[in-house]
Design a protein around this motif. Structure first.
Motif, PDB file in Angstrom:
ATOM      1  N   ALA A   1      39.087  58.437  47.564  1.00 45.23           N
ATOM      2  CA  ALA A   1      39.928  57.790  48.578  1.00 45.23           C
ATOM      3  C   ALA A   1      39.888  56.327  48.709  1.00 45.23           C
ATOM      4  N   PRO A   2      38.636  55.624  48.387  1.00 45.05           N
ATOM      5  CA  PRO A   2      38.718  54.164  48.236  1.00 45.05           C
ATOM      6  C   PRO A   2      39.522  53.742  47.292  1.00 45.05           C
ATOM      7  N   ARG A   3      39.562  54.339  45.837  1.00 42.55           N
ATOM      8  CA  ARG A   3      40.542  53.729  44.919  1.00 42.55           C
ATOM      9  C   ARG A   3      41.668  53.922  45.102  1.00 42.55           C
ATOM     10  N   ARG A   4      42.227  55.131  45.609  1.00 40.92           N
ATOM     11  CA  ARG A   4      43.815  55.329  46.159  1.00 40.92           C
ATOM     12  C   ARG A   4      44.189  54.131  47.181  1.00 40.92           C
ATOM     13  N   THR A   5      43.404  54.021  47.913  1.00 39.25           N
ATOM     14  CA  THR A   5      43.746  53.010  49.284  1.00 39.25           C
ATOM     15  C   THR A   5      43.724  51.692  48.492  1.00 39.25           C
TER      16      THR A   5
ATOM     17  N   MET B   1      42.273  40.607  46.127  1.00 40.39           N
ATOM     18  CA  MET B   1      41.001  40.341  45.181  1.00 40.39           C
ATOM     19  C   MET B   1      39.988  41.336  45.478  1.00 40.39           C
ATOM     20  N   LEU B   2      39.882  41.601  46.877  1.00 40.05           N
ATOM     21  CA  LEU B   2      38.921  42.618  47.191  1.00 40.05           C
ATOM     22  C   LEU B   2      39.453  43.937  46.440  1.00 40.05           C
ATOM     23  N   ALA B   3      40.724  44.418  46.725  1.00 42.68           N
ATOM     24  CA  ALA B   3      41.311  45.716  46.332  1.00 42.68           C
ATOM     25  C   ALA B   3      41.112  45.632  44.879  1.00 42.68           C
ATOM     26  N   VAL B   4      41.374  44.742  44.183  1.00 43.16           N
ATOM     27  CA  VAL B   4      41.211  44.787  42.703  1.00 43.16           C
ATOM     28  C   VAL B   4      39.654  44.951  42.252  1.00 43.16           C
ATOM     29  N   GLY B   5      38.697  44.462  43.050  1.00 44.71           N
ATOM     30  CA  GLY B   5      37.332  44.527  42.621  1.00 44.71           C
ATOM     31  C   GLY B   5      37.045  45.938  43.012  1.00 44.71           C
ATOM     32  N   ILE B   6      37.553  46.547  44.151  1.00 41.52           N
ATOM     33  CA  ILE B   6      37.212  48.037  44.251  1.00 41.52           C
ATOM     34  C   ILE B   6      37.693  48.974  43.256  1.00 41.52           C
ATOM     35  N   THR B   7      38.720  48.600  42.905  1.00 39.51           N
ATOM     36  CA  THR B   7      39.344  49.583  41.666  1.00 39.51           C
ATOM     37  C   THR B   7      38.483  49.226  40.261  1.00 39.51           C
ATOM     38  N   LEU B   8      38.159  48.143  40.084  1.00 39.85           N
ATOM     39  CA  LEU B   8      37.342  47.898  38.970  1.00 39.85           C
ATOM     40  C   LEU B   8      35.876  48.420  39.094  1.00 39.85           C
TER      41      LEU B   8
ATOM     42  N   GLY C   1      44.657  50.878  45.489  1.00 37.60           N
ATOM     43  CA  GLY C   1      45.799  50.852  44.945  1.00 37.60           C
ATOM     44  C   GLY C   1      47.228  50.127  45.664  1.00 37.60           C
ATOM     45  N   ARG C   2      47.180  51.103  46.855  1.00 37.76           N
ATOM     46  CA  ARG C   2      48.120  50.778  47.864  1.00 37.76           C
ATOM     47  C   ARG C   2      48.261  49.244  48.424  1.00 37.76           C
ATOM     48  N   VAL C   3      46.907  49.133  48.695  1.00 34.73           N
ATOM     49  CA  VAL C   3      46.595  47.743  49.207  1.00 34.73           C
ATOM     50  C   VAL C   3      46.951  46.646  48.057  1.00 34.73           C
ATOM     51  N   ILE C   4      46.889  46.843  46.894  1.00 34.99           N
ATOM     52  CA  ILE C   4      47.182  45.839  46.066  1.00 34.99           C
ATOM     53  C   ILE C   4      48.526  45.599  45.862  1.00 34.99           C
ATOM     54  N   THR C   5      49.393  46.850  46.027  1.00 35.09           N
ATOM     55  CA  THR C   5      50.889  46.617  45.808  1.00 35.09           C
ATOM     56  C   THR C   5      51.331  45.866  47.134  1.00 35.09           C
TER      57      THR C   5
ATOM     58  N   ASP D   1      44.755  56.420  29.937  1.00 35.73           N
ATOM     59  CA  ASP D   1      44.738  56.938  31.261  1.00 35.73           C
ATOM     60  C   ASP D   1      45.741  56.460  32.197  1.00 35.73           C
ATOM     61  N   THR D   2      47.045  57.060  32.538  1.00 32.34           N
ATOM     62  CA  THR D   2      48.202  56.871  33.018  1.00 32.34           C
ATOM     63  C   THR D   2      47.837  56.593  34.720  1.00 32.34           C
ATOM     64  N   ARG D   3      46.663  57.141  35.033  1.00 34.84           N
ATOM     65  CA  ARG D   3      46.275  56.721  36.652  1.00 34.84           C
ATOM     66  C   ARG D   3      46.283  55.075  36.780  1.00 34.84           C
ATOM     67  N   ASN D   4      46.004  54.507  35.975  1.00 40.24           N
ATOM     68  CA  ASN D   4      45.890  53.017  36.207  1.00 40.24           C
ATOM     69  C   ASN D   4      47.163  52.453  36.860  1.00 40.24           C
ATOM     70  N   ASP D   5      48.396  52.706  36.402  1.00 45.47           N
ATOM     71  CA  ASP D   5      49.723  52.435  37.068  1.00 45.47           C
ATOM     72  C   ASP D   5      49.631  52.662  38.553  1.00 45.47           C
ATOM     73  N   SER D   6      49.347  53.738  39.077  1.00 43.26           N
ATOM     74  CA  SER D   6      49.346  53.724  40.491  1.00 43.26           C
ATOM     75  C   SER D   6      47.993  53.227  41.344  1.00 43.26           C
ATOM     76  N   GLU D   7      47.151  53.210  40.577  1.00 44.43           N
ATOM     77  CA  GLU D   7      45.785  52.597  41.395  1.00 44.43           C
ATOM     78  C   GLU D   7      45.838  51.233  41.247  1.00 44.43           C
ATOM     79  N   ASN D   8      46.391  50.501  40.292  1.00 49.60           N
ATOM     80  CA  ASN D   8      46.231  49.006  40.126  1.00 49.60           C
ATOM     81  C   ASN D   8      47.513  48.293  40.696  1.00 49.60           C
TER      82      ASN D   8
END
Length: 324
Positions: free
Chosen positions: A23-27, A151-158, A29-33, A97-104
């Motif tokens: 859930a945190p990673r999916r969230t 940047m907070l959301a980018v950090g979470i995904t990384l 990704g939406r925040v980054i967009t 990993d194609t998951r990267n498009d939706s999460e980043n």
């Protein structure tokens, strides 16, 4: 810059602690967009609310367009040369990993998202022209807050990707060639654009074409996408016309990088969007770089962004002094 980096590190810590939860990673990704679109809206509003920029969109706009695109073309060629003759042999493997498009930061194809970015930027310009949005943004901390959120959301995904974090400490020495190529490529591209301006004239304004020296073009190219600082510095040191050119040219460089990162990565190697981003490789352009190049290029992007950030306040006053 260091606060922004600190916010991303905080996000990485959160991502590491929550790496086993989806859930945190999916969230994030939406925040980054959402944060990217907000920043493009704010940027457009600042452009639309600047009467100096709008009042000289004729000749100054043509000069800025040529210098901005020339700088991007120069760094893309330089990035391709470094990739072919030095970096490719030590480059990290591309992530499949194609998951990267939706999460980043991407929802759907990259091309659709690029069109959304352009439309958002255009809508921001309209807001800046017809509403006091630019003044509200300038008086508040809306843009800075959106950047911190990004940047907070980018950090979470990384931080949730352990393989990416391990790659940060395994960078080859050749990575230092990337920011060097960015600076030299920016100078080469801006110089070529200046030569074209001298031949054809600056949008019909011969006075502006004659007043823009080669060193001025080099200084604009040295802005590295850091449009706010480069515009202010050159505005104070070389006058409002050249300051506005620097502002527009580096806004264009940032926008071209965010919108065209996918094409740059395919045509000019993964170093293409990183070099084109310049100083923004560490903040606004970072999600696009990670989406199209892969998170294994995070360390390269951070090095590029830090060196570019430090080079702008050093090179611009030096070049401005040479022009006087």
């Amino acid at each position: 810059m260091f606060r922004i980096f600190g916010v991303m590190c905080l996000g990485a810590a959160i991502g590491w602690l929550t790496r086993r939860a989806a859930a945190p990673r999916r969230t994030a990704g939406r925040v980054i967009t959402a944060a990217i679109l907000l920043l493009m809206l704010f940027l457009g509003a600042e452009v639309g609310g600047n009467p100096l920029v709008l009042g000289h969109f004729g000749s100054i706009g043509v000069v800025a367009l040529l210098l901005g695109t020339g700088s991007v073309a120069g760094v893309l060629c330089a990035a391709n040369l470094v990739w072919r003759y030095s970096f490719r042999s030590v480059a990290p493997q591309a992530k499949t990993d194609t998951r990267n498009d939706s999460e980043n930061g991407g929802n759907g194809s990259g091309s659709r998202f690029s069109l959304v970015i352009v439309g958002t930027f255009a809508g921001g310009i309209a807001l800046g022209i017809w509403t006091p949005a630019a003044r509200w943004i300038g008086e508040g901390a809306w843009a800075l807050g959106a950047l911190y959120l990004l940047m907070l959301a980018v950090g979470i995904t990384l931080g949730s990707d352990a393989a990416t974090l391990r790659s940060l400490v395994k960078q080859p020495k050749r990575t230092l060639l990337v920011p060097v190529a960015t600076i030299l490529g920016s100078w080469a591209g801006a110089s070529a654009a200046w030569a074209v301006l001298r031949i054809v004239g600056a949008g019909g304004d011969s006075n502006l074409a004659e007043g823009l020296r080669w060193v001025d073009a080099m200084a604009v190219g040295s802005g590295q996408g850091y449009y706010s600082l480069s515009g202010v510095l050159l505005g104070e040191l070389r006058g409002p016309a050249i300051g506005t050119i620097a502002l527009l040219a580096n806004i264009l460089r940032e926008l071209l990088t965010v919108v065209g990162a996918g094409w740059m990565a395919r045509r000019f190697s993964p170093l293409g969007p990183i070099c084109s981003a310049g100083a923004t490789a560490v903040d606004v352009s970072l999600p696009a770089i990670l989406r199209h190049c892969g998170p294994q290029y995070l360390a390269v992007a951070l090095l590029q962004g830090v060196v570019a950030d430090l080079s702008v306040p050093l090179l611009l006053p030096l070049l401005a002094q040479m022009a006087t």
